[in-house]
Scaffold this motif. Structure first.
Motif, PDB file in Angstrom:
ATOM      1  N   PHE A 174       4.244  -5.956   1.835  1.00 30.81           N
ATOM      2  CA  PHE A 174       4.289  -4.705   2.591  1.00 30.81           C
ATOM      3  C   PHE A 174       3.276  -3.713   2.025  1.00 30.81           C
ATOM      4  O   PHE A 174       2.425  -3.174   2.750  1.00 30.81           O
ATOM      5  CB  PHE A 174       5.700  -4.124   2.514  1.00 30.81           C
ATOM      6  CG  PHE A 174       5.999  -3.064   3.537  1.00 30.81           C
ATOM      7  CD1 PHE A 174       5.236  -1.910   3.604  1.00 30.81           C
ATOM      8  CD2 PHE A 174       7.063  -3.207   4.425  1.00 30.81           C
ATOM      9  CE1 PHE A 174       5.519  -0.928   4.538  1.00 30.81           C
ATOM     10  CE2 PHE A 174       7.345  -2.239   5.360  1.00 30.81           C
ATOM     11  CZ  PHE A 174       6.572  -1.092   5.403  1.00 30.81           C
ATOM     12  N   LEU A 175       3.352  -3.505   0.710  1.00 30.14           N
ATOM     13  CA  LEU A 175       2.439  -2.547   0.076  1.00 30.14           C
ATOM     14  C   LEU A 175       0.991  -2.957   0.294  1.00 30.14           C
ATOM     15  O   LEU A 175       0.124  -2.138   0.529  1.00 30.14           O
ATOM     16  CB  LEU A 175       2.723  -2.475  -1.433  1.00 30.14           C
ATOM     17  CG  LEU A 175       3.925  -1.658  -1.858  1.00 30.14           C
ATOM     18  CD1 LEU A 175       4.082  -1.720  -3.353  1.00 30.14           C
ATOM     19  CD2 LEU A 175       3.785  -0.223  -1.406  1.00 30.14           C
ATOM     20  N   PRO A 219       8.746   0.591   0.258  1.00 26.85           N
ATOM     21  CA  PRO A 219       7.481   0.525   0.990  1.00 26.85           C
ATOM     22  C   PRO A 219       7.633   1.053   2.407  1.00 26.85           C
ATOM     23  O   PRO A 219       8.631   0.785   3.060  1.00 26.85           O
ATOM     24  CB  PRO A 219       7.157  -0.962   1.010  1.00 26.85           C
ATOM     25  CG  PRO A 219       7.951  -1.566  -0.059  1.00 26.85           C
ATOM     26  CD  PRO A 219       9.159  -0.721  -0.232  1.00 26.85           C
ATOM     27  N   PHE A 243       7.190   7.282   2.711  1.00 29.27           N
ATOM     28  CA  PHE A 243       6.375   8.032   1.765  1.00 29.27           C
ATOM     29  C   PHE A 243       7.153   9.225   1.240  1.00 29.27           C
ATOM     30  O   PHE A 243       7.629  10.055   2.006  1.00 29.27           O
ATOM     31  CB  PHE A 243       5.086   8.491   2.435  1.00 29.27           C
ATOM     32  CG  PHE A 243       4.191   7.338   2.782  1.00 29.27           C
ATOM     33  CD1 PHE A 243       3.240   6.895   1.890  1.00 29.27           C
ATOM     34  CD2 PHE A 243       4.343   6.671   3.988  1.00 29.27           C
ATOM     35  CE1 PHE A 243       2.441   5.814   2.191  1.00 29.27           C
ATOM     36  CE2 PHE A 243       3.548   5.589   4.296  1.00 29.27           C
ATOM     37  CZ  PHE A 243       2.596   5.164   3.394  1.00 29.27           C
ATOM     38  N   GLN A 300       5.122   5.190  -2.200  1.00 26.45           N
ATOM     39  CA  GLN A 300       6.059   4.315  -1.475  1.00 26.45           C
ATOM     40  C   GLN A 300       6.573   3.202  -2.367  1.00 26.45           C
ATOM     41  O   GLN A 300       7.159   2.235  -1.882  1.00 26.45           O
ATOM     42  CB  GLN A 300       5.389   3.736  -0.230  1.00 26.45           C
ATOM     43  CG  GLN A 300       3.984   3.308  -0.449  1.00 26.45           C
ATOM     44  CD  GLN A 300       3.397   2.609   0.756  1.00 26.45           C
ATOM     45  OE1 GLN A 300       4.103   2.087   1.596  1.00 26.45           O
ATOM     46  NE2 GLN A 300       2.086   2.597   0.847  1.00 26.45           N
ATOM     47  N   ILE A 301       6.373   3.312  -3.631  1.00 23.63           N
ATOM     48  CA  ILE A 301       6.804   2.208  -4.494  1.00 23.63           C
ATOM     49  C   ILE A 301       8.329   2.173  -4.545  1.00 23.63           C
ATOM     50  O   ILE A 301       8.998   3.197  -4.616  1.00 23.63           O
ATOM     51  CB  ILE A 301       6.156   2.337  -5.883  1.00 23.63           C
ATOM     52  CG1 ILE A 301       5.869   0.935  -6.410  1.00 23.63           C
ATOM     53  CG2 ILE A 301       7.025   3.077  -6.870  1.00 23.63           C
ATOM     54  CD1 ILE A 301       4.631   0.859  -7.196  1.00 23.63           C
TER      55      ILE A 301
END
Lengths: 675, 428
Positions: free
Chosen positions: B323-324, A624, A627, A620-621
């Motif tokens: 978020f991450l 975010p 996926f 998710q980089i």
């Protein structure tokens, strides 16, 4: 966004109409949004208008009537100061159920909002028509009640008129009312003066003017007895007397006018806007001026005037605990005999109705007031009631709950002596963790007289994972005060892995300060910081602060640190910046913690947890929350497997066309998570 | 367009270079057709087919297809004024015989930037309608009108030319069949590799011959492959307006990909987040602690039921980091779920935003905050609760001005104070 204690009884209204059902749900979700309420009431109006028949009371089903009643009631029990909605409701109720029902609504209105001149006016007018031949007594009582709350209201002219009009046959009463009203600074003060001037002549002079003043007049006229005064002289005296009062009142009205004219927002609004906030200062100046007057005059009238001003100021500012505290301070400082009772009345009213549940000041102030007046049991009971409510009958109000528990612990510490307090804390911890002290160690039961055991047990019942940390901290602080280093370390060893402590900032802060600053035990401090860094579930910001603090301590004690590490420098000094970095990739401590506390990972293998976490993040980089399992890539890159291009060659071959993987997958529609 | 001109010159130069030095690539190109100035000029004209140089006004024009029969010029004017800027002019071309048939139009803009901006809309949905934008440089149409120039007449497109076939071979093959009817033959080379790109053009002196050749030479094998013939774009005898091959702009990489609709997930500047699954177990202060480590927060608001929390960060990268970090984490025994949220601008209040609670209406694009440099001594703030004076000084900390010792000390002191506050203010 705020909660009131009325919320705890709120329910979604059930309705047979789907539209209404939806709007009710909106209202339930957003009970502070007046637009949502308006939409609901408008919908009801529509439905009622569709089937309404003037001549047939039963044209509207009882169910619908009940629904409307419930809807209005739930709004107005939340916000009793919404004047317009009381009126709207009473009109609607008149339409649905007739006069009596409508008056009943107005009665409810004045009971809940006794400081509204308008509402009283409506109520009295309506009651009057019904009670024409009925009991005068009842009406008298109502009028008295109306005046009790509003006689000093600057705008209460209409109410006074109403009362005087009603009592017009009762001369004595009228005189009494007039003598009172002409002294009060009202907007319509002149009107009352004129009316009184017209009627006053028919009264006995002795009834208008107090004897002392009258005797002065008699002297001025060169007579020795009242009876000697001629009728003309009497009238002259009365005129002079009431004109004097008039000019005093006029001066008062004028000085009030400069404030009253600037107070444009006197009505209640759910959302407090800037104008209302700005006007608080005007209100306070106004009140300060009146308090100055009160300091010299000390009369009941002036006191009531000030109280009324406070009450009026608190209509638009009813959720503002600071303003209420100013009122309460005035009551407290007034040194009147009934000061306690008055304060109690205000406290009970505002704590249960107006002050949002996240504001604790007035509640704790009331507890202190009770303690000051030696009502320990009441105070404990009151605080416990709130704790019980916050702990989650319907919702868990964590902030308020924890604040109340902290207050309670403080209070108990204040009441009990040290020995007893320590015993109580220990008892609570043992009860909560279900520890039965071994017989050898069992300490003597400490007898506590000041607080009943039942209260102690009751508190234990309301403790939870969050509040136990407060108790533990107090317990540890007590041990520290006694220099019981061993016991603190024992406690740490025994309990520090408990889940409830893994999120307690207070506990870890205590341990950190204890080992680092109190004991100077760097060995233990290192253990603690390592545990915090790798195992705890504290927010990253808090952990960063611990790391920073450890860095400061370690740098200040370099020599000791070198000794501990067999001459090597400490890792946490070198890696400080990495350890507080926000990069999940470089900050391995965060990685470890996060991989431990993430429910989206499938933990199969402990060793691979961190790898899995990194994969989870990588998917998710850049986006975010979304996926992406497969990123498109070229499979026959120039540089792979010796496929490089030899630039020394003259004739450079054209490399083959690239082949790709995951292109189809990547070009599929992106699946966005659902809310 | 200028870039293309440059390429053309480069090509031009290449052709010159092998003219004087006819080995290698050009093989034994027969001098027969090359030196003749007329045929050389013809070839020059041929190039121009790919790069019709327009005057400036033409370049600022945009072709827009698939025009609804209901729309008029005014509508298009408004549409573009809303989306880009006010166009200079709008002209709708309708089929007069059949007005209900979808028409096309030309939009003229003030500047190249507007054209570029406008072109980015290609393929997106047109607001207030169910159609999508069909856009192109208007130059396509212009070249058609340029076809009156006789140099572009009577040209055949030749595709599928085998790599070993050079211009001379191509020329001689056609010349053999239609002697003296062929004016020129050209194979397009890759500018980088100098190899054939597998297609070219044949120019005939006569239109009838060209049509005949189109029929007869179709599929003829030259070298190792069968060629494919077609009427070249811009040739007078055809109405084809396809200009795709000639419209290569080397500066832009055309993205044919369909752009997803702008929403809270796709807006790359969205900084609002929704954290759910809090289950009443968080105080506002705890949530602040979870967020402030990552950046300045515009607002934090708990929902009425304490299960959700609305957050807005100042910067996107801060929001992404948070978020991450938070998505999927288990804190206070709660399973947190993070998603992007929506905020709406408001007029009053300390900050000019508030969360949008009801998910209705169109998503409005988030305004990007200029990224500012913030020293690492700086402590992140919650902007909706700090007072005016702090807010004023907040954005002076952009590192652009040298700071006095006092200021630096202040920053350091504030940081320590904040550290103390975080550790000691916790409720439990």
């Amino acid at each position: 966004m705020f909660h009131l204690s009325q919320d705890l009884n709120n329910e979604v209204l059930n309705s047979e109409y789907p539209n209404i059902q939806k709007l009710s749900q909106d209202v339930y979700n957003q009970p502070n949004d007046i637009k949502a309420w308006d939409a609901l009431f408008d919908e009801y109006d529509k439905i009622i208008d569709d089937s309404y028949d003037m001549n047939d009371r039963n044209s509207i089903s009882q169910n619908l009537k009940d629904e409307v009643y419930k809807a209005y009631k739930s709004l107005l029990s939340r916000f009793p100061l919404l004047l317009a909605y009381w009126k709207k409701w009473s009109i609607l109720e008149y339409k649905l159920n007739g006069t009596d029902a409508s008056i009943d609504i107005l009665r409810l209105g004045v009971e809940n909002f006794p400081n509204s001149v308008q509402l009283w006016n409506d109520y009295l007018t309506a009651s009057e028509t019904v009670e024409k031949e009925g009991s005068r007594e009842k009406m008298d009582k109502l009028l008295e009640e109306a005046l009790r709350h509003n006689s000093y209201d600057y705008n209460s002219g209409p109410l006074w008129n109403k009362v005087i009009e009603f009592e017009k046959d009762n001369d004595e009463k009228v005189l009494e009312l007039f003598l009172k009203v002409i002294r009060i600074p009202l907007y319509e003060y002149a009107q009352f003066y004129e009316k009184f001037q017209e009627t006053c002549k028919k009264f006995e002079i002795g009834k208008i003017i107090p004897e002392k003043d009258l005797l002065d007049y008699v002297k001025k006229f060169g007579k020795s007895k009242i009876i000697e005064l001629s009728l003309i002289e009497k009238h002259q005296i009365i005129d002079d007397y009431i004109t004097k009062i008039y000019s005093i009142t006029q001066a008062k009205v004028n000085s009030s006018w400069q404030y009253e004219s600037n107070l444009r927002n006197q009505e209640f609004k759910i959302v407090v806007d800037q104008e209302i906030k700005d006007e608080i200062e005007t209100w306070l100046n106004y009140i300060r001026k009146e308090i100055e007057v009160y300091k010299n005059d000390n009369s009941d009238g002036q006191f009531n005037l000030i109280c009324n001003l406070f009450e009026r100021m608190l209509i638009p500012n009813c959720f503002n605990s600071d303003s209420w505290l100013k009122y309460l301070k005035f009551l407290n400082d007034s040194r009147r005999e009934d000061s306690f009772e008055l304060q109690k009345e205000v406290y009970l009213k505002i704590n249960s109705r107006f002050i949002p549940l996240n504001k604790q000041v007035t509640r704790f102030m009331y507890v202190k007031l009770l303690l000051k007046h030696d009502k320990l049991d009441d105070a404990l009971e009151y605080l416990l009631d709130w704790i019980k409510l916050y702990s989650g009958i319907k919702l868990y109000f964590k902030q308020s709950y924890l604040e109340s528990i902290t207050e309670l612990v403080k209070m108990i510490q204040h009441i009990l002596d040290m020995e007893e307090f320590r015993w109580v804390l220990k008892k609570w911890i043992n009860m909560y963790f279900d520890i039965t002290p071994s017989k050898k160690k069992q300490e003597e039961e400490v007898k506590i007289d000041k607080i009943p055991m039942s209260v102690i047990n009751q508190v234990a019942k309301y403790l939870n994972d969050d509040s136990i940390c407060i108790i533990i901290e107090s317990h540890l602080l007590q041990l520290q005060a006694q220099d019981q280093t061993e016991k603190i370390r024992q406690f740490y060893n025994q309990h520090h892995t408990r889940p409830c402590l893994s999120i307690s900032v207070k506990f870890w802060n205590f341990m950190f300060q204890f080992e680092g600053i109190h004991q100077h035990n760097l060995n233990n401090l290192k253990l603690i910081i390592t545990y915090i860094k790798n195992e705890s579930n504290l927010p990253k910001l808090v952990i960063d602060q611990f790391i920073n603090q450890y860095y400061d301590i370690a740098n200040a004690n370099l020599k000791k640190i070198l000794l501990i590490n067999d001459g090597k420098s400490d890792e946490s000094i070198i890696k400080r910046d990495l350890n507080i970095s926000n990069s999940i990739f470089y900050n391995t401590a965060t990685q470890k913690r996060s991989s431990e506390y993430n429910y989206m990972l499938k933990h199969n293998n402990n060793k691979l947890k961190q790898d899995e976490y990194i994969r989870f993040i990588r998917k998710q980089i850049g986006h975010p929350g979304i996926f992406i399992d497969s990123t498109p890539d070229i499979t026959n890159k120039f540089m792979n497997d010796g496929n490089y291009i030899d630039l020394t060659e003259n004739d450079i071959p054209i490399p083959p066309l690239p082949t790709f993987k995951n292109v189809e997958k990547a070009s599929q529609n992106i699946k966005y998570p659902k809310d | 367009m200028p870039s293309y001109q440059g390429n053309r010159n480069k090509d031009h130069y290449n052709s010159k270079s092998f003219r004087s030095n006819n080995n290698r690539n050009a093989g034994g190109a027969p001098r027969s057709y090359r030196p003749s100035s007329s045929s050389y000029k013809a070839r020059q004209n041929l190039y121009q087919q790919h790069s019709i140089s327009h005057n400036k006004a033409d370049q600022l024009q945009l072709w827009m297809g698939d025009i609804d029969s209901q729309w008029n010029e005014e509508f298009l004017m408004r549409l573009w004024t809303d989306l880009v800027t006010k166009p200079v002019s709008v002209k709708i071309i309708r089929d007069k015989a059949n007005p209900s048939k979808s028409a096309y139009s030309f939009i003229t803009f003030q500047s190249q930037e507007s054209i570029d901006l406008a072109l980015q809309r290609n393929g997106q949905k047109i607001p207030h309608s169910n159609k999508t934008f069909k856009l192109n440089h208007a130059s396509g149409g212009k070249s058609q009108s340029g076809s009156h120039d006789q140099t572009t007449e009577n040209t055949l497109f030749v595709g599928d030319i085998a790599l070993e076939v050079n211009e001379a071979t191509l020329f001689s093959k056609f010349n053999l069949k239609y002697p003296n009817q062929i004016q020129s033959a050209k194979i397009i080379l890759d500018i980088n590799t100098k190899k054939s790109r597998g297609f070219g053009f044949i120019k005939f002196s006569n239109g009838d011959v060209m049509l005949k050749a189109l029929d007869e030479m179709q599929g003829m094998i030259i070298g190792s492959k069968a060629i494919r013939l077609g009427i070249a774009a811009g040739s007078e005898t055809t109405n084809t307006t396809s200009q795709k091959e000639t419209k290569i702009d080397y500066h832009k990489i055309p993205i044919a990909q369909h752009q997803p609709e702008l929403n809270k997930w796709t807006d790359q500047n969205n900084t609002s987040m929704l954290i759910s699954g809090l289950n009443t177990k968080f105080t506002i202060r705890e949530i602040e602690n979870l967020l402030l480590g990552f950046g300045n927060v515009i607002y934090v608001e708990l929902a009425q039921d304490f299960d959700k929390c609305y957050v807005k960060f100042l910067n996107r990268h801060e929001a992404e980091q948070a978020f991450l970090y938070l998505h999927g984490s288990v804190i206070n025994e709660c399973r947190l779920k993070v998603s992007w949220g929506v905020s709406v601008p408001v007029k009053d209040g300390a900050v000019k935003f508030k969360p949008k609670l009801v998910n209705e209406g169109k998503y409005e694009k988030n305004i990007d905050v200029p990224s500012i440099f913030i020293t690492n001594e700086y402590v992140n703030k919650r902007l909706d609760i700090i007072n005016e004076s702090v807010r004023g000084s907040l954005f002076k900390l952009d590192g652009s001005e040298p700071k006095s010792i006092i200021e630096i000390n202040d920053l350091y002191f504030n940081k320590k104070l904040n550290q103390f506050e975080i550790l000691n203010d916790s409720l439990y």
